[in-house]
Design an enzyme around this catalytic site. Structure first.
Site, PDB file in Angstrom:
ATOM      1  N   ARG A 226      30.981  58.429 -31.879  1.00 54.18           N
ATOM      2  CA  ARG A 226      31.171  57.047 -31.466  1.00 54.18           C
ATOM      3  C   ARG A 226      32.636  56.658 -31.614  1.00 54.18           C
ATOM      4  O   ARG A 226      33.403  57.307 -32.333  1.00 54.18           O
ATOM      5  CB  ARG A 226      30.277  56.112 -32.266  1.00 54.18           C
ATOM      6  N   ALA A 247      35.103  64.068 -29.523  1.00 53.18           N
ATOM      7  CA  ALA A 247      35.502  63.211 -30.638  1.00 53.18           C
ATOM      8  C   ALA A 247      35.508  61.731 -30.246  1.00 53.18           C
ATOM      9  O   ALA A 247      35.255  61.370 -29.096  1.00 53.18           O
ATOM     10  CB  ALA A 247      36.874  63.640 -31.157  1.00 53.18           C
ATOM     11  N   HIS A 248      35.849  60.887 -31.216  1.00 52.84           N
ATOM     12  CA  HIS A 248      35.803  59.433 -31.024  1.00 52.84           C
ATOM     13  C   HIS A 248      36.811  58.964 -29.970  1.00 52.84           C
ATOM     14  O   HIS A 248      37.896  59.489 -29.839  1.00 52.84           O
ATOM     15  CB  HIS A 248      36.072  58.704 -32.343  1.00 52.84           C
ATOM     16  N   ASN A 249      36.387  57.962 -29.220  1.00 51.99           N
ATOM     17  CA  ASN A 249      37.212  57.290 -28.209  1.00 51.99           C
ATOM     18  C   ASN A 249      37.670  58.188 -27.067  1.00 51.99           C
ATOM     19  O   ASN A 249      38.600  57.845 -26.340  1.00 51.99           O
ATOM     20  CB  ASN A 249      38.440  56.631 -28.858  1.00 51.99           C
ATOM     21  N   SER A 267      40.470  60.357 -28.770  1.00 53.94           N
ATOM     22  CA  SER A 267      41.225  59.518 -27.832  1.00 53.94           C
ATOM     23  C   SER A 267      41.837  60.293 -26.671  1.00 53.94           C
ATOM     24  O   SER A 267      42.779  59.805 -26.036  1.00 53.94           O
ATOM     25  CB  SER A 267      42.324  58.740 -28.579  1.00 53.94           C
TER      26      SER A 267
END
Length: 356
Positions: A226, A247-249, A267
């Site tokens: 998330r 991974a996140h973002n 990201s």
């Protein structure tokens, strides 16, 4: 399941070509039964095979297959040929025809499932044994929720999705329509984000969610983290292999292909149509342009322009990396030559010293 050669050709919309000079088949050949599909080298006498390139054409002469699916008629081949526009598309259809006939999934909720009170489940949904569905969850029509799945609070699932056994959807995640997630994958886990404060690593809260758009397919044992803020997004039509870490973002565009054991750092942004080979690693906070392709086992540490093809660690344009590999292979001989040159120089210097 059994079809004759003629029946299969009709179902595929294929043109039939035979082994004789006129391109037709002898009487009775087209009534032979087909019970399955296999590669050229392993096909049996009641199976159809396929050739999509030149690699296996020579092996067709010794193949036991009763018929072959081809893009263009092969001369002097003693087998019926089903000539189609696209061999791969025809193969998909044939594999579906001869797929194992498993027990059909029936709508309904297994009595062992644990459901919160304030949830919405549409018609035609199948909820398997020991499923747990938390508060505020909404599930659209015609979904299949396999045994042991867990769907966290306030998550929403669109129409015609399939979650195989033990899939975990954390809270505040969104799945579109026609999404497939295979067994043991996790969507919405907390990202790997820490700050070193006063001598210890402290977890940064991840308060965002995950959005998985329509027609996305995720393999087994994958993890989609998330976001810290906003959402991790996987775009429409993207297909992800087994054992992949997102991974996140991360934001992934439409119709990307991501092969097994790949890790996409936090990201990162992937454009539309990006292809990542197996075991590719992307550093966090980089952008991969539309249509870029990264070869297997490559490590990418900087932005990649649209349409580029990269290979190696750190990943470079393919031609440049191949030149480096070629030079590296010559290093042992170059080392020998350098030693020989050093000896020659030493002998020449010794001779000059002797003259003095």
């Amino acid at each position: 399941m059994s079809l004759t050669i003629a029946q299969l050709a009709k179902q595929l919309g294929a043109e039939l070509a035979g082994p004789d000079k006129s391109g037709s088949n002898p009487s009775g050949v087209l009534s032979k039964a087909i019970t399955g599909v296999s590669p050229v080298t392993t096909a049996g006498e009641n199976e159809v095979t396929f050739v999509s390139g030149d690699k296996y054409k020579a092996a067709l002469a010794d193949s036991k297959a009763v018929a072959v699916i081809v893009h263009k008629r092969i001369e002097c081949l003693d087998k019926p040929q089903l000539v189609v526009k696209n061999v791969n598309a025809a193969l998909i259809e044939v594999l579906n025809i001869f797929a194992p006939k498993l027990k059909a999934v029936t709508p309904g909720i297994d009595p062992t499932a644990r459901l919160a009170r304030n949830i919405k489940i549409a018609e035609g949904v199948s909820v398997g044994p020991y499923v747990v569905i938390d508060n505020g969850v909404e599930i659209g029509p015609n979904n299949v929720i396999g045994s042991g799945c867990k769907i966290g609070e306030n998550s929403k699932i669109g129409n015609n999705c399939r979650l195989d056994s033990n899939v975990v959807i954390y809270h505040n995640c969104r799945l579109g329509n026609n999404v497939v997630i295979q067994a043991n994958s996790t969507v919405g886990s907390t990202g790997f984000g820490y700050s070193f404060i006063e001598g210890t690593h402290r977890l940064i809260p991840h308060n965002g969610g995950v959005i998985i758009e329509d027609f996305v397919e995720i393999g087994a044992n994958c993890c989609v983290d998330r976001a810290k803020f906003d959402n991790t997004i996987i775009g429409t039509g993207t297909k992800i292999d087994n054992l992949v870490q997102i991974a996140h973002n991360v934001v992934i565009g439409k119709c990307c292909l991501i092969a097994g054991q790949t890790a996409v750092g936090g990201s990162c942004t992937l454009g539309d149509g990006v292809v990542l080979g197996g075991q590719v690693g992307l550093k966090d906070n980089i952008e991969i342009g539309n249509g870029a392709m990264i070869a297997a086992q490559s490590g990418v540490i900087q932005n990649v322009a649209a349409g580029q093809i990269l290979f190696g660690t750190p990943a470079l344009q393919t031609k440049e990396e191949f030149r480096i590999i070629s030079a590296r292979r010559r290093l042992p001989n170059m080392a020998k030559q350098i030693k020989q040159l050093i000896k020659r120089v030493e002998r020449l210097e010794a001779a000059e010293d002797h003259k003095e």
